[in-house]
Every structure is written in C-alpha cells, then in structure tokens.
Design an enzyme around this catalytic site. Sequence first.
Site, PDB file in Angstrom:
ATOM      1  CG  MET A 203      -1.569  -2.273   5.541  1.00 24.81           C
ATOM      2  SD  MET A 203      -3.351  -2.575   5.632  1.00 24.81           S
ATOM      3  CE  MET A 203      -3.462  -3.472   7.182  1.00 24.81           C
TER       4      MET A 203
ATOM      5  CB  THR B  57      -0.925   0.012   1.231  1.00 29.37           C
ATOM      6  OG1 THR B  57      -1.664  -1.201   1.264  1.00 29.37           O
ATOM      7  CG2 THR B  57      -1.880   1.185   1.170  1.00 29.37           C
TER       8      THR B  57
ATOM      9  CG  HIS C 297       2.067  -6.938  -1.834  1.00 30.32           C
ATOM     10  ND1 HIS C 297       2.093  -6.757  -0.468  1.00 30.32           N
ATOM     11  CD2 HIS C 297       3.069  -7.817  -2.106  1.00 30.32           C
ATOM     12  CE1 HIS C 297       3.053  -7.505   0.056  1.00 30.32           C
ATOM     13  NE2 HIS C 297       3.657  -8.151  -0.928  1.00 30.32           N
TER      14      HIS C 297
ATOM     15  CG  ASP D 210       5.911 -10.118   1.337  1.00 29.69           C
ATOM     16  OD1 ASP D 210       6.673 -11.081   1.571  1.00 29.69           O
ATOM     17  OD2 ASP D 210       5.628  -9.718   0.192  1.00 29.69           O
TER      18      ASP D 210
END
Length: 369
Positions: free
Chosen positions: A299, A180, A206, A302
Amino acid sequence: MSSSERRPRPTVLVVEDSDLIRAIIVRLIEEGGEFRVVGEARTGFEAIHKVHELDPDLVTLDLEMPDLGGHDTLGYIMSESPRPVVILSAHGAAGAEPALRALDLGAVEVVPKPEGTGASELEWLQLRLQEALRAGLQASLENLPVRMREDGSTQRAWRRLTRFAPAPAAPCAIAIAASTGGPRALDEVIPSLPESLPAAVLVVQHMPARFTRFLSERLDGVSHLPVREAAGGEPVLAGQVYVAPGGFHLAVRRGEQGIVTALDERAPLWGVRPAADVLFTTVASHFGPRSLGVVLTGMGRDGADGLRAIRQVGGWTIAQDQESSVIFGMPRAAAPCAREVLPLSQVAAALAQHAASIAAAPPGAGRLP
C-alpha cells in the site's frame, strides 16, 4: 447524501480469547468509524461458526487461543471461506515467528499488540489496525494462497559451513521495496536469485522491529544467497542480502572499507521506518548506473521517488505488475519510473540478467539503454 444512501461500512469479526483485549479491539475499530464490528469470538471453533453465520468482510485473529489454535483457524478460513484476515500478534520476538507462519497460511497483514494499554499505545494500535483493515479490503486473495514450508534447518546448516567465504565488494546493488504481501513476494524472489549473483541485495520490507530478524532467518533458510538483518557499518558485498531492521532506515554510505550499510532513526517517511525511498536514493547516489531498483506489492507510494532517482542516474528499474500483486498501490505509484513492469515470477530472472550485464560493463560505463 442521506444516511440510508451511504455505502455500508465493511464488517469485521474480532477473534480474541481475552475478554479485555477483545473489548479494546472492538472499541478501537468502532471508534475509527470506517469499519463495523459485526461479531466477536473467543475460540477458534466459535470463529469458524461465526464466519459462516455472519459472513464478515474481514477477520482480526489472535493466534493464541484455547481449543482450535490460531493457525488451524486461519487455515480453515482461507481454504473453506476465504476472506482477508489480519493477525493480532503477541508483542516482541515471541510473536514474530508465529506471525510470519500466519502469512504463509494466507493472512494479509500482521499487527503486533502493544506491551501496555496506555493512551499512546492504544492510539498506535488503532492506527495500525485501521491501516491493516484497509489493506485487507484492497488485497487480491488469489495472490495469497496457502503456502506450506519445509524445514530448512539442514540446508541452512550446510550452507553456513560451505558458502560463507570472503566475498568481493559489490560492483552493483539491487534495492528492493515491499509492504503488504511482501514476505510472500520476497519468498519467491530472493530464493530464486543465483548463488553467483554479482550484486549486493538490500531489502526494505515494511515490518515491525524483531519481525525482520525472523524474516531474514526464514529467507536465509531457503535461499542460495546468505540473508541477514543489516547491522550497520558492514561492507556491501556481492552475493549478500541485507534486510532493513524494523524501526530503522537502511541506507548505504562510503566508509573506510568502501561502501557500507548505515542505519538511522530519523523520522518515518510516508509513515514508515524503514522507508524504501531512503534506501533507494542512497543506492542511486553511491552506485549510479550500477543500481537496480524493484518495487513489489504494498500500500501507499513508498519507493516511487527512489525508483525515479535510480532511473535518473541510469540504473535499471522494475515494478511488479497488478495481476501478481497482493496490493498494487506501491507498484502503481512506481510504474511510471519503471523500465519494466513484470509479474512476480519473472522478477528474479530479470534482476540476475541485468546485474550480470552491469557487472560485466567496464567501469565508468554510461546509462543503460
């Protein structure tokens, strides 16, 4: 604790011109139990009115609406009454470019609409919506300014004629993780890397399938280095940027041509595919102390384990600092394994400096100090 003492649920304004889709979104949010829909709007002008009237904590926004379009509505909200906005994008390639444009205008996250309304598709949409709304609550709006873009087509065409000369095998590799807020962070880091960078750059953002191709093309239009979505099996070359395609893990492996990219569809890790930990651990394995790892805004956690792997083999590791992150989750988890915690504005210069030092070191050199 009594119900009157419970913390009130964050409120959401749902903006969607289709009555059917709007009803589905409202139901999925309410059934999740974590957020409360405080209002609905079917047009951009109605959305602006209800933002002021209801003061919702978050907004979900469709981009294709009558009267005032989604981009204009988003631009107004972020300039006049800023709050986290989650984009509900059309499915597939048609929705990717407008959705990325919305990130330029201050949206915090994009959720693609599924192709159908079957039970499994709605379950997936509900999960993604909940994740995106949680991300919105954690986002630092001051790190989501409206960003205007110039058309990079002329620059991109010129580069395709002049810079795609054969490149040597990469003496070192830079692995970057982002979630994000990542497209904006990458928009600052990748174009700031020098054309003479003696390293390959491998990026995990992501993002759903198809969106990563448009992200690659956008970055390619504003960067000194050629940027493309990784195809798998291609040599890892110096001065090239490879973006993991949505829906596939990106890794590196040793092939007949030396170290090459690899894609696979093994199970998601930390709920995501691509996952940065997959990439980082293979970079550490094949490049050893000639590895650099960077964890940017996002967030979850990872990238933390992969950054640890890179540090353990003697590579250089960086995490973005809290003050410049849209969400400090991933960088926070990775910070204990980082040699440096830096503001976003300093990341590219640090990467260029350390890559040059690593490339200049004799083969077989040990751990970095």
